[in-house]
Design a protein around this motif. Sequence first.
Motif, PDB file in Angstrom:
ATOM      1  N   GLY A 174     -18.305 -11.934   9.227  1.00 50.72           N
ATOM      2  CA  GLY A 174     -18.458 -11.967  10.676  1.00 50.72           C
ATOM      3  C   GLY A 174     -18.130 -13.298  11.320  1.00 50.72           C
ATOM      4  O   GLY A 174     -18.772 -13.671  12.309  1.00 50.72           O
ATOM      5  N   LEU A 175     -17.132 -14.003  10.802  1.00 53.21           N
ATOM      6  CA  LEU A 175     -16.807 -15.327  11.343  1.00 53.21           C
ATOM      7  C   LEU A 175     -16.271 -15.227  12.767  1.00 53.21           C
ATOM      8  O   LEU A 175     -15.336 -14.469  13.048  1.00 53.21           O
ATOM      9  CB  LEU A 175     -15.756 -16.034  10.476  1.00 53.21           C
ATOM     10  CG  LEU A 175     -16.192 -16.613   9.137  1.00 53.21           C
ATOM     11  CD1 LEU A 175     -15.096 -17.505   8.595  1.00 53.21           C
ATOM     12  CD2 LEU A 175     -17.493 -17.369   9.241  1.00 53.21           C
ATOM     13  N   ARG A 176     -16.855 -16.034  13.652  1.00 50.06           N
ATOM     14  CA  ARG A 176     -16.374 -16.128  15.024  1.00 50.06           C
ATOM     15  C   ARG A 176     -16.228 -17.596  15.393  1.00 50.06           C
ATOM     16  O   ARG A 176     -17.055 -18.431  15.039  1.00 50.06           O
ATOM     17  CB  ARG A 176     -17.342 -15.435  15.994  1.00 50.06           C
ATOM     18  CG  ARG A 176     -17.455 -13.947  15.773  1.00 50.06           C
ATOM     19  CD  ARG A 176     -18.339 -13.268  16.808  1.00 50.06           C
ATOM     20  NE  ARG A 176     -18.441 -11.842  16.572  1.00 50.06           N
ATOM     21  CZ  ARG A 176     -17.549 -10.938  16.974  1.00 50.06           C
ATOM     22  NH1 ARG A 176     -16.502 -11.342  17.684  1.00 50.06           N
ATOM     23  NH2 ARG A 176     -17.702  -9.671  16.707  1.00 50.06           N
ATOM     24  N   LYS A 177     -15.143 -17.890  16.120  1.00 49.93           N
ATOM     25  CA  LYS A 177     -14.902 -19.260  16.565  1.00 49.93           C
ATOM     26  C   LYS A 177     -14.139 -19.220  17.869  1.00 49.93           C
ATOM     27  O   LYS A 177     -13.099 -18.556  17.988  1.00 49.93           O
ATOM     28  CB  LYS A 177     -14.098 -20.041  15.510  1.00 49.93           C
ATOM     29  CG  LYS A 177     -13.835 -21.486  15.872  1.00 49.93           C
ATOM     30  CD  LYS A 177     -15.115 -22.311  15.870  1.00 49.93           C
ATOM     31  CE  LYS A 177     -14.854 -23.774  16.180  1.00 49.93           C
ATOM     32  NZ  LYS A 177     -16.098 -24.567  16.176  1.00 49.93           N
ATOM     33  N   THR A 178     -14.660 -19.935  18.869  1.00 47.68           N
ATOM     34  CA  THR A 178     -13.972 -20.015  20.148  1.00 47.68           C
ATOM     35  C   THR A 178     -13.730 -21.472  20.508  1.00 47.68           C
ATOM     36  O   THR A 178     -14.487 -22.368  20.122  1.00 47.68           O
ATOM     37  CB  THR A 178     -14.791 -19.353  21.271  1.00 47.68           C
ATOM     38  OG1 THR A 178     -16.062 -20.006  21.383  1.00 47.68           O
ATOM     39  CG2 THR A 178     -15.005 -17.879  20.990  1.00 47.68           C
ATOM     40  N   TYR A 179     -12.655 -21.678  21.263  1.00 48.30           N
ATOM     41  CA  TYR A 179     -12.343 -22.984  21.835  1.00 48.30           C
ATOM     42  C   TYR A 179     -12.210 -22.779  23.342  1.00 48.30           C
ATOM     43  O   TYR A 179     -11.159 -22.341  23.821  1.00 48.30           O
ATOM     44  CB  TYR A 179     -11.041 -23.542  21.260  1.00 48.30           C
ATOM     45  CG  TYR A 179     -11.065 -23.747  19.760  1.00 48.30           C
ATOM     46  CD1 TYR A 179     -11.598 -24.908  19.199  1.00 48.30           C
ATOM     47  CD2 TYR A 179     -10.562 -22.776  18.903  1.00 48.30           C
ATOM     48  CE1 TYR A 179     -11.624 -25.106  17.830  1.00 48.30           C
ATOM     49  CE2 TYR A 179     -10.575 -22.965  17.526  1.00 48.30           C
ATOM     50  CZ  TYR A 179     -11.117 -24.125  17.007  1.00 48.30           C
ATOM     51  OH  TYR A 179     -11.145 -24.307  15.644  1.00 48.30           O
ATOM     52  N   GLY A 180     -13.288 -23.047  24.062  1.00 52.58           N
ATOM     53  CA  GLY A 180     -13.276 -22.750  25.489  1.00 52.58           C
ATOM     54  C   GLY A 180     -13.178 -21.259  25.706  1.00 52.58           C
ATOM     55  O   GLY A 180     -14.012 -20.490  25.231  1.00 52.58           O
ATOM     56  N   LYS A 181     -12.126 -20.816  26.406  1.00 56.08           N
ATOM     57  CA  LYS A 181     -11.934 -19.400  26.678  1.00 56.08           C
ATOM     58  C   LYS A 181     -11.080 -18.706  25.614  1.00 56.08           C
ATOM     59  O   LYS A 181     -10.837 -17.502  25.699  1.00 56.08           O
ATOM     60  CB  LYS A 181     -11.291 -19.207  28.048  1.00 56.08           C
ATOM     61  CG  LYS A 181     -12.156 -19.685  29.210  1.00 56.08           C
ATOM     62  CD  LYS A 181     -11.480 -19.414  30.538  1.00 56.08           C
ATOM     63  CE  LYS A 181     -12.365 -19.876  31.715  1.00 56.08           C
ATOM     64  NZ  LYS A 181     -11.710 -19.623  33.018  1.00 56.08           N
ATOM     65  N   VAL A 182     -10.621 -19.476  24.628  1.00 54.07           N
ATOM     66  CA  VAL A 182      -9.753 -18.928  23.584  1.00 54.07           C
ATOM     67  C   VAL A 182     -10.592 -18.523  22.380  1.00 54.07           C
ATOM     68  O   VAL A 182     -11.344 -19.339  21.832  1.00 54.07           O
ATOM     69  CB  VAL A 182      -8.681 -19.938  23.155  1.00 54.07           C
ATOM     70  CG1 VAL A 182      -7.832 -19.371  22.015  1.00 54.07           C
ATOM     71  CG2 VAL A 182      -7.799 -20.318  24.334  1.00 54.07           C
ATOM     72  N   THR A 183     -10.470 -17.270  21.959  1.00 54.19           N
ATOM     73  CA  THR A 183     -11.161 -16.786  20.767  1.00 54.19           C
ATOM     74  C   THR A 183     -10.215 -16.895  19.581  1.00 54.19           C
ATOM     75  O   THR A 183      -9.230 -16.165  19.491  1.00 54.19           O
ATOM     76  CB  THR A 183     -11.617 -15.324  20.937  1.00 54.19           C
ATOM     77  OG1 THR A 183     -12.503 -15.243  22.054  1.00 54.19           O
ATOM     78  CG2 THR A 183     -12.327 -14.827  19.688  1.00 54.19           C
ATOM     79  N   ALA A 184     -10.510 -17.835  18.676  1.00 56.02           N
ATOM     80  CA  ALA A 184      -9.650 -18.052  17.512  1.00 56.02           C
ATOM     81  C   ALA A 184      -9.978 -17.093  16.381  1.00 56.02           C
ATOM     82  O   ALA A 184      -9.084 -16.592  15.699  1.00 56.02           O
ATOM     83  CB  ALA A 184      -9.776 -19.494  17.028  1.00 56.02           C
ATOM     84  N   LEU A 185     -11.263 -16.860  16.151  1.00 58.94           N
ATOM     85  CA  LEU A 185     -11.706 -15.917  15.123  1.00 58.94           C
ATOM     86  C   LEU A 185     -12.653 -14.927  15.783  1.00 58.94           C
ATOM     87  O   LEU A 185     -13.601 -15.320  16.459  1.00 58.94           O
ATOM     88  CB  LEU A 185     -12.413 -16.639  13.974  1.00 58.94           C
ATOM     89  CG  LEU A 185     -11.619 -17.710  13.222  1.00 58.94           C
ATOM     90  CD1 LEU A 185     -12.461 -18.308  12.103  1.00 58.94           C
ATOM     91  CD2 LEU A 185     -10.320 -17.138  12.664  1.00 58.94           C
ATOM     92  N   ASP A 186     -12.396 -13.644  15.554  1.00 57.43           N
ATOM     93  CA  ASP A 186     -13.145 -12.608  16.265  1.00 57.43           C
ATOM     94  C   ASP A 186     -13.784 -11.637  15.269  1.00 57.43           C
ATOM     95  O   ASP A 186     -13.437 -10.458  15.218  1.00 57.43           O
ATOM     96  CB  ASP A 186     -12.211 -11.868  17.225  1.00 57.43           C
ATOM     97  CG  ASP A 186     -12.958 -10.955  18.182  1.00 57.43           C
ATOM     98  OD1 ASP A 186     -14.192 -11.046  18.248  1.00 57.43           O
ATOM     99  OD2 ASP A 186     -12.296 -10.147  18.856  1.00 57.43           O
ATOM    100  N   GLY A 187     -14.691 -12.164  14.442  1.00 56.74           N
ATOM    101  CA  GLY A 187     -15.394 -11.303  13.487  1.00 56.74           C
ATOM    102  C   GLY A 187     -14.634 -11.109  12.191  1.00 56.74           C
ATOM    103  O   GLY A 187     -14.375  -9.966  11.787  1.00 56.74           O
ATOM    104  N   ILE A 188     -14.275 -12.201  11.515  1.00 58.86           N
ATOM    105  CA  ILE A 188     -13.516 -12.121  10.268  1.00 58.86           C
ATOM    106  C   ILE A 188     -14.440 -11.735   9.115  1.00 58.86           C
ATOM    107  O   ILE A 188     -15.426 -12.420   8.834  1.00 58.86           O
ATOM    108  CB  ILE A 188     -12.833 -13.470   9.939  1.00 58.86           C
ATOM    109  CG1 ILE A 188     -11.789 -13.812  11.006  1.00 58.86           C
ATOM    110  CG2 ILE A 188     -12.210 -13.438   8.549  1.00 58.86           C
ATOM    111  CD1 ILE A 188     -10.554 -12.961  10.960  1.00 58.86           C
ATOM    112  N   ASP A 189     -14.098 -10.646   8.432  1.00 56.43           N
ATOM    113  CA  ASP A 189     -14.774 -10.234   7.197  1.00 56.43           C
ATOM    114  C   ASP A 189     -13.723 -10.205   6.096  1.00 56.43           C
ATOM    115  O   ASP A 189     -12.715  -9.496   6.213  1.00 56.43           O
ATOM    116  CB  ASP A 189     -15.399  -8.849   7.340  1.00 56.43           C
ATOM    117  CG  ASP A 189     -16.579  -8.832   8.311  1.00 56.43           C
ATOM    118  OD1 ASP A 189     -17.512  -9.628   8.099  1.00 56.43           O
ATOM    119  OD2 ASP A 189     -16.549  -8.039   9.265  1.00 56.43           O
ATOM    120  N   LEU A 190     -13.963 -10.953   5.027  1.00 61.01           N
ATOM    121  CA  LEU A 190     -12.963 -11.065   3.971  1.00 61.01           C
ATOM    122  C   LEU A 190     -13.629 -11.517   2.686  1.00 61.01           C
ATOM    123  O   LEU A 190     -14.552 -12.340   2.706  1.00 61.01           O
ATOM    124  CB  LEU A 190     -11.884 -12.080   4.373  1.00 61.01           C
ATOM    125  CG  LEU A 190     -10.707 -12.273   3.426  1.00 61.01           C
ATOM    126  CD1 LEU A 190      -9.882 -10.996   3.337  1.00 61.01           C
ATOM    127  CD2 LEU A 190      -9.828 -13.430   3.905  1.00 61.01           C
TER     128      LEU A 190
END
Length: 372
Positions: free
Chosen positions: A8-24
């Motif tokens: 469930g990795l999530r990462k945002t930079y301001g309004k930009v969503t770089a990772l949106d729930g990564i499962d691996l």
Amino acid sequence: MATLTLKGLRKTYGKVTALDGIDLEVADGEFFCLLGPSGAGKTTTLKAVAGLEPPDAGRVEIGGVDMDGVEPYDRGVAMCFESYALYPHYTAFDNMVSPLRSPRYRVPAAEARERVGRFAELLGISHLLDRGVGELSNGQRQRVALGRVLVRPARAFLLDEPLSHLDAKLRQSMRAELKTIGAVERTTTLYVTHDYVEALGLGDRIGVIRDGRIVQVGTREQIWNEPADTFVAHAFGKPRINLLPGEVAEGGRLRAAGGEIDLPSGGSGLAPGRAVTLGVRPRDLVLLRGAGDTAPEGMAEVRARVYVTEVLGRQSEVTVTVGDQRLALVVPREDAAGLAPETPVRLAVPGPDGPGGRTLLFDPADGGRRIA
């Protein structure tokens, strides 16, 4: 060695969503390739595993241990950056040996020289070890940066497009060397790339990432034969897969290109009138040259006109017009001889259950998801 697990990795930079729930999950000793275009989230994923970019949500586990709060230098991973990140005042040897001189990974000098020499030979840079970084080409610097990662003991290697600055011939050679190194070392490796050839050639498994989400994970055969959607299908192969808007007709037929392409449905059970996208790989189309040639069983004959022909060594890429659509196909160079623009030709197009190659069906109303 260790497993890499992302939940469930999530990462945002301001309004930009770089990772949106990564499962691996990358298995112990597996060489896993993460493929995607620029901006898909590949490098951010690597940085999250390395601890260089803490995720906003979710967690990273290495060897089953949650890395929350664990510093990068305590994670036991080695990362190769696309930007080299070499010490400019060091020689190539000093750059490669630097991890083995650090207090954390120090080994006897003789062992350090042996490890650097072994990997320098595999990478084809043994003759460059005494040179300064300023004397090296971009491709040579990339190989030094890769060597610096490989020499140090690590539970996992994180490789960020390490072949991107090499010329085509050297990339092909280095893919073979990396495959050999991976088979011998069996160190868990997460390798990111935008090149589908690298992914197919190197990966034990491949993950396709788009807009910060994992679209599909599988072996090269699964990814090629059963792409999850049109994005995955389009990411693999050159020329790219032909994607044609079509519909299900009465009598269980599939029609596209203004009705010029008429195929059996393959028992898909789709309702008449439903919009579909037909996907046909260029190498699955057959050019019928002789007057007596007929479409093989399970394939439909289609009339077309040549749009353009490009010679690619022993093969030629022929683009033809069928109805209101263009299709690309790959044929032996001799079969394309004399195919000037507007030359009428006949093609054999496989149906969904065609022998060898086949037509794939996607749902345009559901983001291009494959339905057959």
